[in-house]
Design a protein around this motif. Structure first.
Motif, PDB file in Angstrom:
ATOM      1  N   SER A 128     -64.198  -6.845  10.622  1.00 58.51           N
ATOM      2  CA  SER A 128     -64.188  -5.984  11.801  1.00 58.51           C
ATOM      3  C   SER A 128     -65.615  -5.637  12.231  1.00 58.51           C
ATOM      4  O   SER A 128     -65.949  -5.691  13.417  1.00 58.51           O
ATOM      5  N   ALA A 129     -66.460  -5.280  11.284  1.00 56.67           N
ATOM      6  CA  ALA A 129     -67.850  -4.934  11.604  1.00 56.67           C
ATOM      7  C   ALA A 129     -68.608  -6.154  12.123  1.00 56.67           C
ATOM      8  O   ALA A 129     -69.313  -6.076  13.133  1.00 56.67           O
TER       9      ALA A 129
ATOM     10  N   ARG B   2     -61.140  -6.924   5.499  1.00 62.21           N
ATOM     11  CA  ARG B   2     -60.788  -6.507   6.863  1.00 62.21           C
ATOM     12  C   ARG B   2     -61.909  -5.671   7.478  1.00 62.21           C
ATOM     13  O   ARG B   2     -62.260  -5.855   8.642  1.00 62.21           O
ATOM     14  N   GLN B   3     -62.471  -4.757   6.708  1.00 63.76           N
ATOM     15  CA  GLN B   3     -63.541  -3.905   7.228  1.00 63.76           C
ATOM     16  C   GLN B   3     -64.806  -4.712   7.518  1.00 63.76           C
ATOM     17  O   GLN B   3     -65.467  -4.492   8.532  1.00 63.76           O
TER      18      GLN B   3
ATOM     19  N   GLU C   1     -55.707  -8.888  11.627  1.00 65.81           N
ATOM     20  CA  GLU C   1     -55.005  -7.852  12.387  1.00 65.81           C
ATOM     21  C   GLU C   1     -53.503  -8.098  12.415  1.00 65.81           C
ATOM     22  O   GLU C   1     -52.717  -7.154  12.464  1.00 65.81           O
TER      23      GLU C   1
ATOM     24  N   GLU D 153     -67.396  -8.803  13.496  1.00 68.71           N
ATOM     25  CA  GLU D 153     -66.832  -9.200  14.792  1.00 68.71           C
ATOM     26  C   GLU D 153     -67.530  -8.439  15.921  1.00 68.71           C
ATOM     27  O   GLU D 153     -67.728  -8.960  17.019  1.00 68.71           O
ATOM     28  N   ARG D 154     -67.927  -7.204  15.653  1.00 75.31           N
ATOM     29  CA  ARG D 154     -68.641  -6.388  16.634  1.00 75.31           C
ATOM     30  C   ARG D 154     -70.134  -6.697  16.647  1.00 75.31           C
ATOM     31  O   ARG D 154     -70.902  -6.048  17.340  1.00 75.31           O
TER      32      ARG D 154
ATOM     33  N   ALA E 122     -60.642 -12.272  12.438  1.00 75.24           N
ATOM     34  CA  ALA E 122     -60.277 -10.888  12.749  1.00 75.24           C
ATOM     35  C   ALA E 122     -58.858 -10.819  13.314  1.00 75.24           C
ATOM     36  O   ALA E 122     -58.068  -9.961  12.919  1.00 75.24           O
ATOM     37  N   ARG E 123     -58.533 -11.727  14.222  1.00 77.62           N
ATOM     38  CA  ARG E 123     -57.173 -11.757  14.777  1.00 77.62           C
ATOM     39  C   ARG E 123     -56.148 -12.033  13.685  1.00 77.62           C
ATOM     40  O   ARG E 123     -55.087 -11.425  13.650  1.00 77.62           O
TER      41      ARG E 123
END
Length: 168
Positions: free
Chosen positions: A63-64, A59-60, A32, A66-67, A28-29
């Motif tokens: 991101s999801a 990326r999406q 980003e 990662e959460r 993710a980093r």
């Protein structure tokens, strides 16, 4: 809106995030910090540029995950059963059928049968419309509470004012 659906149903595949999120956080980093797609590296060392559309999906997804969210990627033209659509919207199947009967959501019939199918795109658009309506109503309620001087009062005072307003 009735038509015949000739295509078989697509199978949904849900991908759970890893237990250990360290690698996902690192990815993710990386994503980003890079605005343009990287190269995809095969096990044999072959490299190919990752198309921008695939990069954005990656990326999406990252991101999801990662959460800690599970992810499913589906074609927007995928057809859902009424139960699948109801589950996606978080309503009962009976409520969904009522929405269909009231023409709130578009659907298709399978041939001459009573079975209805909904496009994922239509269900997601309906959900977004309803979420936007809820946000708008909440914003209006908040605005009204601020105007009435009730936004920052304690719960007991709010209950008293509400009870008084109901009497009037």
């Amino acid at each position: 809106m009735a038509s015949t659906v000739a295509r078989p149903q697509n199978v949904s595949h849900l991908v759970e995030p890893p237990q250990d999120l360290r690698e996902m956080l690192e990815l993710a980093r990386f994503l980003e910090n890079h605005e343009s797609p990287a190269l995809l590296l095969g096990p044999d060392g072959e490299q190919i540029p990752l198309p921008m559309q695939a990069y954005e999906v990656l990326r999406q997804v990252v991101s999801a995950m990662e959460r800690g969210a599970s992810v499913s990627i589906e074609p927007v033209d995928r057809r859902l059963t009424t139960q699948q659509a109801a589950d996606l919207l978080g309503v009962s199947r009976n409520t969904l059928i009522r929405l269909l009967d009231e023409h709130e959501l578009a659907f298709e019939r399978l041939g001459d049968s009573r079975h209805r199918r909904l496009r994922l795109h239509d269900v997601l658009a309906y959900r977004e419309r309803k979420n936007a309506e809820r946000r708008s109503r909440l914003d209006e309620m908040t605005r009204q509470a601020v105007e009435d001087g009730l936004y920052d009062v304690d719960a007991d005072t709010y209950k008293e004012v509400l009870a008084e307003a109901r009497k009037n």
